[in-house]
Motif scaffolding. Structure first.
Motif, PDB file in Angstrom:
ATOM      1  N   VAL A 200     -46.686 105.024  11.128  1.00 56.30           N
ATOM      2  CA  VAL A 200     -45.621 104.272  11.795  1.00 56.30           C
ATOM      3  C   VAL A 200     -45.884 102.774  11.737  1.00 56.30           C
ATOM      4  O   VAL A 200     -44.966 101.976  11.504  1.00 56.30           O
ATOM      5  N   THR A 201     -47.137 102.365  11.935  1.00 56.93           N
ATOM      6  CA  THR A 201     -47.460 100.937  11.929  1.00 56.93           C
ATOM      7  C   THR A 201     -47.143 100.297  10.580  1.00 56.93           C
ATOM      8  O   THR A 201     -46.588  99.196  10.511  1.00 56.93           O
ATOM      9  N   THR A 202     -47.474 100.979   9.510  1.00 60.50           N
ATOM     10  CA  THR A 202     -47.212 100.459   8.170  1.00 60.50           C
ATOM     11  C   THR A 202     -45.722 100.291   7.932  1.00 60.50           C
ATOM     12  O   THR A 202     -45.259  99.268   7.431  1.00 60.50           O
ATOM     13  N   LYS A 203     -44.949 101.297   8.310  1.00 55.95           N
ATOM     14  CA  LYS A 203     -43.507 101.230   8.110  1.00 55.95           C
ATOM     15  C   LYS A 203     -42.871 100.179   9.027  1.00 55.95           C
ATOM     16  O   LYS A 203     -41.906  99.506   8.641  1.00 55.95           O
ATOM     17  N   PHE A 204     -43.399 100.040  10.235  1.00 57.46           N
ATOM     18  CA  PHE A 204     -42.928  98.998  11.140  1.00 57.46           C
ATOM     19  C   PHE A 204     -43.086  97.627  10.487  1.00 57.46           C
ATOM     20  O   PHE A 204     -42.169  96.802  10.492  1.00 57.46           O
ATOM     21  N   LEU A 205     -44.253  97.398   9.910  1.00 57.27           N
ATOM     22  CA  LEU A 205     -44.519  96.119   9.257  1.00 57.27           C
ATOM     23  C   LEU A 205     -43.583  95.907   8.068  1.00 57.27           C
ATOM     24  O   LEU A 205     -43.072  94.806   7.858  1.00 57.27           O
ATOM     25  N   GLY A 206     -43.334  96.949   7.306  1.00 53.58           N
ATOM     26  CA  GLY A 206     -42.436  96.834   6.166  1.00 53.58           C
ATOM     27  C   GLY A 206     -41.024  96.476   6.565  1.00 53.58           C
ATOM     28  O   GLY A 206     -40.381  95.618   5.947  1.00 53.58           O
ATOM     29  N   GLU A 207     -40.520  97.132   7.610  1.00 53.62           N
ATOM     30  CA  GLU A 207     -39.165  96.822   8.077  1.00 53.62           C
ATOM     31  C   GLU A 207     -39.086  95.419   8.664  1.00 53.62           C
ATOM     32  O   GLU A 207     -38.094  94.707   8.491  1.00 53.62           O
ATOM     33  N   LEU A 208     -40.156  94.997   9.352  1.00 50.12           N
ATOM     34  CA  LEU A 208     -40.179  93.653   9.924  1.00 50.12           C
ATOM     35  C   LEU A 208     -40.146  92.596   8.815  1.00 50.12           C
ATOM     36  O   LEU A 208     -39.346  91.650   8.865  1.00 50.12           O
ATOM     37  N   LEU A 209     -40.987  92.755   7.816  1.00 49.85           N
ATOM     38  CA  LEU A 209     -41.038  91.783   6.722  1.00 49.85           C
ATOM     39  C   LEU A 209     -39.736  91.776   5.926  1.00 49.85           C
ATOM     40  O   LEU A 209     -39.242  90.714   5.522  1.00 49.85           O
ATOM     41  N   GLY A 210     -39.178  92.952   5.695  1.00 47.06           N
ATOM     42  CA  GLY A 210     -37.919  93.017   4.968  1.00 47.06           C
ATOM     43  C   GLY A 210     -36.773  92.387   5.733  1.00 47.06           C
ATOM     44  O   GLY A 210     -35.960  91.644   5.167  1.00 47.06           O
ATOM     45  N   SER A 211     -36.709  92.649   7.038  1.00 49.64           N
ATOM     46  CA  SER A 211     -35.649  92.069   7.870  1.00 49.64           C
ATOM     47  C   SER A 211     -35.807  90.558   7.975  1.00 49.64           C
ATOM     48  O   SER A 211     -34.819  89.804   7.957  1.00 49.64           O
ATOM     49  N   PHE A 212     -37.045  90.114   8.090  1.00 42.95           N
ATOM     50  CA  PHE A 212     -37.327  88.671   8.099  1.00 42.95           C
ATOM     51  C   PHE A 212     -36.826  88.032   6.805  1.00 42.95           C
ATOM     52  O   PHE A 212     -36.149  86.993   6.820  1.00 42.95           O
TER      53      PHE A 212
END
Length: 265
Positions: free
Chosen positions: A3-15
């Motif tokens: 979950v942490t990895t995917k959270f980071l991916g969505e955060l960076l992509g949304s940013f």
């Protein structure tokens, strides 16, 4: 991945989506920008399409699927293609990423905001969406966002079901056809989709399609001390730019569930 990895991916992509997407708006609209005056109808949808593609590329190592949008995340969860444990982390990451992206790009354009202080509509428009016709057009504005987001989510589900970004090679090795990925070019179909939807529906509401994309930059507009900025119009942002896209995503999920047996798994 966890979950942490995917959270980071969505955060960076949304940013990335907002740092580039709202930056495009600011470049094309704020006074004294080199991009000001480029009013070609193709500019916005094409540019935002590429912004989405870049966001997909940034998030691809994290294997999130490149949502960046609560309507997409909820739609995929309802359609049964996203594990429930990722639902809330994805959405939280999307809101945080969009907020941070809007903050960063606003800092860069500070001087241009000052130069545009006599136009509150333009100052809001570079952050968030609004209907081109507001009076007596509410039903059509709501419908535009609902239908456009329905296309977004359904096409995304269809691309996922058909292994979007890959192609079957005619040559076989040991009698087995092999799938060859396009690497970063696999992000382009997402960009083309945004371009097509924007060209079709963008003239009505500016095509939010995404509560995080609209509400977080709108919040940045609200909290930053931008001279002459006017009202942030939260009523529009919540009803038309957020609720309507969420309904569109749910409709897309329902359609997908009714026809999913026709898609290649």
């Amino acid at each position: 991945m966890d979950v942490t990895t995917k959270f980071l991916g969505e955060l960076l992509g949304s940013f990335t989506l907002i740092a580039l997407g709202c930056g495009i708006n600011m470049n094309l609209n704020l006074n004294k920008s080199y991009g000001e005056g480029n009013k070609a109808a193709i500019s916005g949808p094409l540019s935002w399409g590429f912004a989405v593609a870049m966001a997909v590329i940034v998030s691809s190592p994290f294997d999130t699927g490149g949502h960046f949008n609560p309507a997409v995340t909820v739609g995929q969860w309802v359609a049964g293609v996203l594990d429930a444990k990722f639902l809330l982390p994805y959405i939280v990451a999307q809101f945080i990423g969009c907020f941070l992206g809007a903050i960063v790009v606003s800092f860069v354009y500070k001087g241009h905001f000052d130069a545009t202080s006599d136009d509150p509509g333009k100052l809001l428009g570079v952050f968030a969406t609004s209907a081109s016709i507001r009076k007596n057009n509410g039903v059509f504005n709501f419908s535009a966002e609902t239908i456009a987001t329905c296309f977004l989510v359904f096409i995304g589900l269809a691309m996922g079901a058909n292994h979007g970004g890959e192609v079957v090679v005619n040559a076989q090795v040991k009698n087995v056809s092999h799938m060859v990925g396009f690497g970063s070019l696999g992000a382009l179909p997402s960009g083309f989709m945004i371009f097509a939807i924007g060209m079709a529906y963008g003239g009505v509401t500016g095509w939010s399609l995404n509560p995080a994309r609209d509400l977080m930059p709108r919040l940045v507009h609200q909290i930053l001390p931008i001279k002459g900025k006017g009202n942030s119009e939260w009523g529009y942002g919540i009803i038309y730019a957020s609720i309507a896209p969420m309904i569109g995503g749910l409709i897309a999920a329902a359609i997908y569930l009714s026809v999913q047996d026709y898609f290649i798994k």
